[in-house]
Design a protein around this motif. Structure first.
Motif, PDB file in Angstrom:
ATOM      1  N   ALA A 186     -43.509 -85.386  28.987  1.00  0.00           N
ATOM      2  CA  ALA A 186     -43.034 -85.218  30.359  1.00  0.00           C
ATOM      3  C   ALA A 186     -41.524 -84.997  30.421  1.00  0.00           C
ATOM      4  O   ALA A 186     -41.020 -84.429  31.397  1.00  0.00           O
ATOM      5  CB  ALA A 186     -43.412 -86.432  31.204  1.00  0.00           C
ATOM      6  N   LEU A 234     -45.727 -83.470  34.999  1.00  0.00           N
ATOM      7  CA  LEU A 234     -46.849 -83.737  34.101  1.00  0.00           C
ATOM      8  C   LEU A 234     -48.107 -83.870  34.948  1.00  0.00           C
ATOM      9  O   LEU A 234     -48.112 -84.574  35.961  1.00  0.00           O
ATOM     10  CB  LEU A 234     -46.601 -85.023  33.314  1.00  0.00           C
ATOM     11  N   VAL A 275     -45.415 -87.128  38.021  1.00  0.00           N
ATOM     12  CA  VAL A 275     -46.741 -87.049  37.409  1.00  0.00           C
ATOM     13  C   VAL A 275     -47.752 -86.802  38.529  1.00  0.00           C
ATOM     14  O   VAL A 275     -47.739 -87.486  39.550  1.00  0.00           O
ATOM     15  CB  VAL A 275     -47.103 -88.347  36.661  1.00  0.00           C
TER      16      VAL A 275
END
Length: 301
Positions: free
Chosen positions: A98, A104, A134
């Motif tokens: 990441a 990500l 994320v």
């Protein structure tokens, strides 16, 4: 260095759904897609077994990302697709991947009907320790559609995106979180719905007689605080339609409810450097477990 949209792939239907979402996001952002396949080294006893040994394991670990990349190139022409294989603990490897990513993307397993997400230890660890946003994506069979229905009631990629929903704490309105949400709405050409949940202070909730005038004053103050927090971002993104909602009650409940008509939900995670604990926050944790649409968790100071 040009960042990528990075997706963790393990061959499961959840990770394949994540890869499809990541490819669409890469196209929206004009960035390459990197498929990262993490494999754990084969224990020595298994490495000696002819059917489960290192060569068989290597064959499958190479085949999974290769076939996924080939399919994505066919379904998403114009998106540059790269693959990378890394060995180690999945949560650590994904958090490391990441660092060089714009964001990500990971898959999450649905519990069915009304259960919501089962994020899993790998996903939770990656969210808790990644320094970049994320996104958690449900399997294709259980995910909610991101687009509005067409004239016959069928959602389609040809119809507009549903709104982006942002959960905002007006006491700590972080710019990184707001930037991510406004940018996501602009790229999708869809409204940004900003939801803020508030509760009366304890002295009002417990022991103080109900006072409608005081309640209205509290509600007005929170609505004004939300407007002030958002004002600079309205000016920075004048083409984004913004809907502000300041509601009394649990922020988590309001966000999960708003997610039913969203293409993406954006929530924050305050960065804490302690190595112990998940450090995700109860509101973000609830949204991760109960939203059927992709959820972006944005770390901020």
């Amino acid at each position: 260095m040009l960042r990528t949209i990075t997706v963790g792939l393990d061959g499961s239907r959840e990770s394949r759904a994540a890869a499809e979402w990541a490819a669409r996001e890469a196209k929206l952002r004009g960035l390459p897609l990197k498929i990262v396949h993490v494999w754990e080294p084969v224990p020595e006893p298994m490495a000696q077994a002819p059917l489960l040994g290192a060569e068989t394991h290597q064959h499958w670990t190479e085949r999974v990302p290769r076939e996924a990349a080939e399919g994505i190139r066919l379904r998403h022409p114009g998106v540059e697709v790269r693959t990378e294989q890394v060995s180690g603990q999945p949560a650590d490897a994904l958090a490391e991947a990441a660092k060089s990513a714009e964001l990500l993307v990971l898959g999450s397993r649905g519990l069915g009907g009304v259960g919501g997400f089962m994020v899993g230890s790998v996903g939770m660890a990656a969210i808790a320790h990644a320094d970049r946003p994320v996104v958690l994506v449900r399997a294709l069979e259980v995910a909610a559609d991101e687009h509005e229905p067409d004239p016959v009631g069928v959602p389609s990629a040809a119809t507009p995106f549903l709104p982006v929903v942002l959960g905002l704490d007006v006491e700590h309105p972080d710019g990184t979180l707001l930037e991510f949400a406004f940018d996501a709405a602009r790229r999708r050409a869809t409204p940004l719905r900003i939801v803020h949940g508030w509760n009366p202070p304890p002295y009002y909730a417990y022991g103080t007689p109900a006072n409608p005038a005081l309640y209205e004053a509290l509600a007005l103050a929170d609505a004004e605080a939300l407007t002030e927090a958002v004002r600079p971002w309205r000016q920075k993104y004048p083409d984004v339609e913004v809907v502000e909602e300041s509601r009394n009650g649990s922020p988590a409940v309001h966000l999960v409810d708003a997610a039913r008509e969203a293409s993406l939900v954006v929530v924050g995670r305050r960065i804490r450097r302690s190595p112990f604990g998940a450090h995700i926050g109860h509101v973000t944790h609830a949204v991760l477990h109960h939203s059927a649409v992709p959820v972006a968790v944005v770390p901020h100071g």
